[in-house]
Motif scaffolding. Structure first.
Motif, mmCIF file in Angstrom:
data_model
loop_
_atom_site.group_PDB
_atom_site.id
_atom_site.type_symbol
_atom_site.label_atom_id
_atom_site.label_comp_id
_atom_site.label_asym_id
_atom_site.label_seq_id
_atom_site.Cartn_x
_atom_site.Cartn_y
_atom_site.Cartn_z
ATOM 1 N N LEU A 26 0.829 -1.209 0.000
ATOM 2 C CA LEU A 26 0.000 0.000 0.000
ATOM 3 C C LEU A 26 0.861 1.255 0.000
ATOM 4 N N THR A 27 1.943 1.219 0.770
ATOM 5 C CA THR A 27 2.834 2.378 0.837
ATOM 6 C C THR A 27 3.421 2.679 -0.540
ATOM 7 N N GLY A 28 3.925 1.654 -1.220
ATOM 8 C CA GLY A 28 4.472 1.860 -2.550
ATOM 9 C C GLY A 28 3.413 2.288 -3.544
ATOM 10 N N TYR A 29 2.249 1.698 -3.459
ATOM 11 C CA TYR A 29 1.145 1.991 -4.381
ATOM 12 C C TYR A 29 0.681 3.437 -4.240
ATOM 13 N N LEU A 30 0.597 3.916 -3.010
ATOM 14 C CA LEU A 30 0.043 5.246 -2.754
ATOM 15 C C LEU A 30 1.083 6.361 -2.783
ATOM 16 N N MET A 31 2.351 6.016 -2.560
ATOM 17 C CA MET A 31 3.363 7.058 -2.423
ATOM 18 C C MET A 31 4.391 7.065 -3.545
ATOM 19 N N SER A 32 4.099 6.339 -4.600
ATOM 20 C CA SER A 32 5.054 6.264 -5.717
ATOM 21 C C SER A 32 5.218 7.599 -6.428
ATOM 22 N N GLY A 33 4.278 8.508 -6.239
ATOM 23 C CA GLY A 33 4.366 9.812 -6.897
ATOM 24 C C GLY A 33 4.926 10.915 -6.015
ATOM 25 N N LYS A 34 5.310 10.582 -4.792
ATOM 26 C CA LYS A 34 5.810 11.603 -3.861
ATOM 27 C C LYS A 34 7.199 12.094 -4.278
ATOM 28 N N ARG A 35 7.392 13.397 -4.128
ATOM 29 C CA ARG A 35 8.671 14.013 -4.478
ATOM 30 C C ARG A 35 9.234 14.769 -3.274
ATOM 31 N N LEU A 36 10.508 15.031 -3.313
ATOM 32 C CA LEU A 36 11.201 15.695 -2.216
ATOM 33 C C LEU A 36 10.683 17.123 -2.039
ATOM 34 N N SER A 37 10.135 17.418 -0.857
ATOM 35 C CA SER A 37 9.614 18.751 -0.560
ATOM 36 C C SER A 37 9.372 18.870 0.935
ATOM 37 N N LYS A 38 9.258 20.101 1.408
ATOM 38 C CA LYS A 38 8.969 20.340 2.813
ATOM 39 C C LYS A 38 7.602 19.774 3.177
ATOM 40 N N ARG A 39 6.647 19.951 2.271
ATOM 41 C CA ARG A 39 5.295 19.456 2.512
ATOM 42 C C ARG A 39 5.282 17.939 2.673
ATOM 43 N N TYR A 40 6.123 17.256 1.901
ATOM 44 C CA TYR A 40 6.182 15.796 2.005
ATOM 45 C C TYR A 40 6.585 15.370 3.410
ATOM 46 N N TYR A 41 7.649 15.975 3.931
ATOM 47 C CA TYR A 41 8.145 15.565 5.246
ATOM 48 C C TYR A 41 7.167 15.887 6.372
ATOM 49 N N LEU A 42 6.310 16.884 6.170
ATOM 50 C CA LEU A 42 5.283 17.185 7.176
ATOM 51 C C LEU A 42 4.240 16.067 7.252
ATOM 52 N N GLY A 43 4.230 15.205 6.239
ATOM 53 C CA GLY A 43 3.267 14.108 6.225
ATOM 54 C C GLY A 43 3.499 13.055 7.292
ATOM 55 N N ILE A 44 4.636 13.100 7.957
ATOM 56 C CA ILE A 44 4.940 12.130 9.006
ATOM 57 C C ILE A 44 4.395 12.559 10.367
ATOM 58 N N VAL A 45 3.892 13.796 10.461
ATOM 59 C CA VAL A 45 3.477 14.359 11.751
ATOM 60 C C VAL A 45 2.373 13.528 12.399
ATOM 61 N N LYS A 46 1.344 13.181 11.637
ATOM 62 C CA LYS A 46 0.237 12.424 12.229
ATOM 63 C C LYS A 46 0.702 11.049 12.706
ATOM 64 N N THR A 47 1.524 10.399 11.910
ATOM 65 C CA THR A 47 2.039 9.082 12.292
ATOM 66 C C THR A 47 2.785 9.148 13.617
ATOM 67 N N LEU A 48 3.654 10.136 13.754
ATOM 68 C CA LEU A 48 4.423 10.289 14.991
ATOM 69 C C LEU A 48 3.520 10.665 16.160
ATOM 70 N N SER A 49 2.500 11.464 15.887
ATOM 71 C CA SER A 49 1.580 11.887 16.950
ATOM 72 C C SER A 49 0.788 10.705 17.481
ATOM 73 N N ILE A 50 0.259 9.879 16.579
ATOM 74 C CA ILE A 50 -0.492 8.693 17.000
ATOM 75 C C ILE A 50 0.424 7.730 17.749
ATOM 76 N N TYR A 51 1.658 7.603 17.275
ATOM 77 C CA TYR A 51 2.624 6.747 17.971
ATOM 78 C C TYR A 51 2.878 7.259 19.387
#
Length: 348
Positions: free
Chosen positions: A62-87
């Motif tokens: 699922l990760t590869g399927y959904l994130m294959s179009g992601k590119r290097l950007s500040k906005r991309y790295y902000l996408g980890i915030v929810k994961t870390l918060s739930i953790y």
């Protein structure tokens, strides 16, 4: 297999993968791995366990399927915030739970260290792995998209399968630990090309593969205890095959996307709860299973409790995850509101 809108079939895969994770934990909790591999019941349990081992591979696909179009950007790295918060929320819940069972298990210092070391929450190894994978995904995508055509991308996929999943003694076994990259690239490939098999064929092959894998593992371990080898792990070539078949069966399903908007909304909401449910499921594992083992200590006769305990753990974990999501949303709103007020005040 391109999707311009949210694909409800992927939500179904994520929900089922979470249920399969808790199914794998069932075998650990009832003492399956401490039993001699002999008899029909152990064979059935081995077949089921082999099938459920596609749980983590499905998440990585699922990760590869959904994130294959992601590119290097500040906005991309902000996408980890929810994961870390739930953790973080899940880890705090684990600390509180463990201290309620055994006072003094965690102090403030050891609790903080436990969170930072991914040991406070018992199933946090996946978070530790995912953070590293998340950080390199833009570069993995550059490697994948830099290849010319389907043939080269297929070579990439088979190369990773060869070094992480082939179980022959001549294979470089050290690389089996890199299986997340294998599944990620397979997910990218499935998004772009799919597989040349119809849904009906995938459905027919899946139980055949599961039974074959179960028999193979049972044969290799017969007469002794369960053996922890590459051929029964997440990196196994068997797990790769079953995960791809299962994923492709649902990803090609047009009927799921034909359901009502309300049903899609429910699936989406449940899908968003799965990560938190996975993390906190240990709390309910350690609550319900000791009671079962006290009443029915014989492992081979505990399989019938699967249909009670796994759904119960799943339901309780999803409910607790819903509360965690509400807490995250409230905290997120408060942070955004505070930032807005500060910005407004500084503009005056």
């Amino acid at each position: 297999m391109k999707h311009t809108k949210r694909d409800a079939s992927l939500d179904v895969i994520r929900i089922l993968a979470t249920f399969f994770v808790m199914s794998v934990h069932f075998f650990s909790q009832i003492g399956y791995y401490e039993q001699v591999m002999a008899g029909k019941r152990m064979l059935v349990m081995t077949i089921l366990r082999s099938f459920f081992m596609i749980c983590v591979p499905l998440f990585l696909l699922l990760t590869g399927y959904l994130m294959s179009g992601k590119r290097l950007s500040k906005r991309y790295y902000l996408g980890i915030v929810k994961t870390l918060s739930i953790y973080l929320i899940a880890s705090i819940l684990h600390i509180v739970y463990k201290n309620s069972i055994t006072p003094g298990t965690y102090t403030l210092k050891s609790g903080i260290l436990g969170i930072l070391r991914y040991s406070a929450a018992n199933y946090a190894w996946y978070v530790e792995m995912y953070i590293g994978l998340f950080l390199i995904i833009p570069f993995l995508n550059l490697a994948y998209t830099g290849l010319k055509g389907q043939k080269q991308k297929l070579v990439l996929v088979f190369s990773f399968v060869a070094v992480t999943s082939i179980t022959l003694s001549i294979a470089p076994r050290w690389w089996s630990n890199a299986y997340p990259l294998t599944y990620y690239f397979i997910g990218c490939y499935l998004k772009e090309f799919g597989i040349p098999l119809k849904r009906k064929t995938c459905l027919l092959l899946l139980p055949v593969c599961a039974v074959f894998t179960g028999f193979f593992v049972f044969y290799k371990c017969q007469g002794g205890l369960f053996r922890w080898e590459i051929w029964q792990s997440y990196s196994s070539i068997f797990s790769v095959g079953m995960a791809v078949l299962f994923f492709s069966f649902f990803a090609q399903s047009g009927k799921i996307n034909g359901i009502s908007h309300r049903a899609k909304g429910i699936l989406r909401y449940l899908s968003e709860l799965t990560f938190g449910a996975y993390l906190v499921s240990y709390i309910f594992d350690s609550t319900f299973y000791p009671k079962l083992l006290a009443d029915a200590p014989d492992t081979i006769y505990n399989l019938k409790y699967y249909f009670i305990l796994v759904p119960l753990v799943f339901l309780c974990a999803m409910l607790l995850s819903a509360g965690m999501n509400l807490l995250y949303q409230a905290a997120s709103w408060a942070v955004k509101r505070g930032a807005f007020l500060v910005k407004k005040k500084s503009a005056v």
